[in-house]
Design a protein around this motif. Structure first.
Motif, PDB file in Angstrom:
ATOM      1  N   SER A  90      30.243  28.571  44.610  1.00 20.24           N
ATOM      2  CA  SER A  90      30.050  29.556  43.562  1.00 20.24           C
ATOM      3  C   SER A  90      31.412  29.918  42.986  1.00 20.24           C
ATOM      4  O   SER A  90      32.283  30.440  43.708  1.00 20.24           O
ATOM      5  CB  SER A  90      29.348  30.804  44.107  1.00 20.24           C
ATOM      6  OG  SER A  90      29.288  31.814  43.122  1.00 20.24           O
TER       7      SER A  90
ATOM      8  N   THR B 126      31.992  32.179  40.710  1.00 17.11           N
ATOM      9  CA  THR B 126      32.085  33.638  40.608  1.00 17.11           C
ATOM     10  C   THR B 126      32.504  34.260  41.936  1.00 17.11           C
ATOM     11  O   THR B 126      33.373  35.136  41.985  1.00 17.11           O
ATOM     12  CB  THR B 126      30.743  34.222  40.153  1.00 17.11           C
ATOM     13  OG1 THR B 126      30.350  33.607  38.925  1.00 17.11           O
ATOM     14  CG2 THR B 126      30.846  35.727  39.970  1.00 17.11           C
TER      15      THR B 126
ATOM     16  N   VAL C 235      36.191  33.573  42.620  1.00 16.73           N
ATOM     17  CA  VAL C 235      37.069  34.428  41.816  1.00 16.73           C
ATOM     18  C   VAL C 235      37.109  35.844  42.369  1.00 16.73           C
ATOM     19  O   VAL C 235      38.177  36.463  42.483  1.00 16.73           O
ATOM     20  CB  VAL C 235      36.605  34.420  40.347  1.00 16.73           C
ATOM     21  CG1 VAL C 235      37.379  35.460  39.535  1.00 16.73           C
ATOM     22  CG2 VAL C 235      36.780  33.043  39.740  1.00 16.73           C
ATOM     23  N   ILE C 236      35.954  36.377  42.739  1.00 17.10           N
ATOM     24  CA  ILE C 236      35.907  37.734  43.301  1.00 17.10           C
ATOM     25  C   ILE C 236      36.684  37.803  44.611  1.00 17.10           C
ATOM     26  O   ILE C 236      37.416  38.768  44.876  1.00 17.10           O
ATOM     27  CB  ILE C 236      34.450  38.182  43.499  1.00 17.10           C
ATOM     28  CG1 ILE C 236      33.749  38.324  42.145  1.00 17.10           C
ATOM     29  CG2 ILE C 236      34.388  39.496  44.269  1.00 17.10           C
ATOM     30  CD1 ILE C 236      32.274  38.650  42.251  1.00 17.10           C
TER      31      ILE C 236
END
Length: 304
Positions: free
Chosen positions: A29, A31, A34-35
Motif C-alpha cells: 500500500s 498510502t 507514506v503515512i
C-alpha cells in the motif's frame, strides 16, 4: 530384464505442479508506506535536531542551520561543561532522578504486581468496588491530583523532601489494572493449587511461580512507571524548592529559565546537552529490557 516403468506426461505435469506451489503475492500500500514514513520522520526529526545541536557551541546554535553540523564539534566539551556547571549540580539531579525511579517506579511495579495478582487469583467481597476504584484512578489525570496531594503533604510537613516525589510515584492505577488483567490468564490456577498442595505459602508461590510467568507484564509496567517518574515535572515543580532535590526535568527547566532571564547566564548549549543526556538512560532501559518482551511473546506463541 524388465524395462523401467514409463512416466506419463500427465503424471509429470501433476508432480511438477505439486512440487512448486504458488506463493501468495505480498500486497503493498503506497498510502500506508507514506503515512509510516511521515510518522517516522515526525518521531526522529526532534531527536536528530537534539543530537546535532548538542555538538554545537553557544555561538554555533544561532549561526548554523538546526539540522546541520557546525564547523566546530563541541559535544564532549558540552558534556564536560554540563557536569561542571554550578559545582556539578547536574550530577546531583541525575542521582536524584535515579533515586526517585528506583524507589518510586520499582516500588510501584512491585505493589502493582502484588495487588494485581491478588485481585486476579483470590475471590473476596468488594472486588467489583475495587475494580471501579481502579478504573476511576486510571481515568483521572495525575495533574488533577497534584494540588490536593500538595495540600495533604503540606499538612504532614513532607513538602520539599524526597518523600514528596517517591510516595505519589508508588501509586500506579494503570500498572495495577494491567497486572490484574495479565495475571488472570498468565498464571494458571492449576499450578497454584499444586503449589499449595505441596505446602508452599502464598508469597513463595508468587515469587517462585507467578513472577517468572508475569515477566513480560512486569517489564511493561516497570518501563511505564520508569518513564512516568523520569519525566515527572509538574509534581516536583510544586513540591520542591531546594535545587539539591530537583530531578533532571525540573533542573533543566531552571537552567532554561535562567538563560531567558535578564542578566542570567545564556547556557542554551548546556540545556540541550543536558536534555540529550537525560534521554540516554531511557533509551538504554528500553533496549536492555526488550528481550523480555520478545521471550514473552515467543512463549505465548508456543502455548496452545
Amino acid at each position: 530384464m524388465t524395462a523401467p516403468p514409463t512416466i506419463r506426461p500427465a503424471a509429470r505435469r501433476a508432480g511438477a505442479g505439486a512440487a512448486a506451489p504458488s506463493r501468495p503475492r505480498r500486497r503493498r500500500s503506497v498510502t500506508l508506506t507514506v503515512i509510516t514514513c511521515l510518522a517516522l520522520a515526525y518521531s526522529l526529526l526532534p531527536l536528530a535536531w537534539l543530537v546535532i545541536s548538542a555538538t554545537k557551541t553557544q555561538e554555533g546554535l544561532f549561526s548554523s542551520f538546526g539540522l546541520a553540523f557546525s564547523s566546530d564539534f563541541a559535544l564532549f566539551d558540552n558534556i564536560a561543561d554540563t557536569f561542571a556547571y554550578q559545582d556539578g549540580i547536574f550530577g546531583r539531579w541525575l542521582l536524584n532522578t535515579l533515586l526517585y525511579v528506583v524507589v518510586g517506579a520499582g516500588g510501584a511495579t512491585l505493589l502493582a504486581a502484588l495487588a494485581g495478582y491478588g485481585l486476579a487469583k483470590f475471590r473476596f467481597r468488594g472486588r467489583a468496588a475495587v475494580f471501579a476504584v481502579i478504573l476511576a484512578g486510571v481515568a483521572v489525570p495525575p495533574t488533577a491530583l497534584a494540588v490536593p496531594t500538595f495540600l495533604m503533604f503540606a499538612k504532614l510537613g513532607l513538602t520539599d523532601t524526597p518523600a514528596a516525589i517517591i510516595i505519589p510515584a508508588l501509586v500506579s492505577p494503570f500498572g495495577l489494572y494491567l497486572m490484574w488483567t495479565y495475571s488472570t490468564d498468565a498464571v494458571p490456577d492449576e499450578i497454584l493449587e499444586s503449589a499449595r498442595v505441596d505446602g508452599a505459602g502464598e508469597f513463595k508461590s508468587f515469587f517462585s511461580i507467578a513472577v517468572p510467568l508475569l515477566a513480560p507484564g512486569l517489564v511493561t509496567v516497570l518501563l511505564y512507571n520508569t518513564v512516568m517518574t523520569w519525566n515527572n515535572f509538574f509534581l516536583p515543580l510544586i513540591m520542591l524548592k531546594d535545587p539539591d532535590l530537583f530531578p533532571l526535568t525540573l533542573g533543566l527547566y531552571s537552567w532554561n529559565e535562567q538563560a531567558t532571564t535578564v542578566g542570567g547566564d545564556v547556557i542554551y548549549n548546556l540545556v540541550i546537552t543536558g536534555s540529550l543526556l537525560t534521554i540516554v538512560p531511557l533509551i538504554a532501559a528500553f533496549l536492555l529490557l526488550q528481550r523480555y518482551w520478545q521471550s514473552g511473546l515467543a512463549t505465548g506463541g508456543l502455548k496452545q
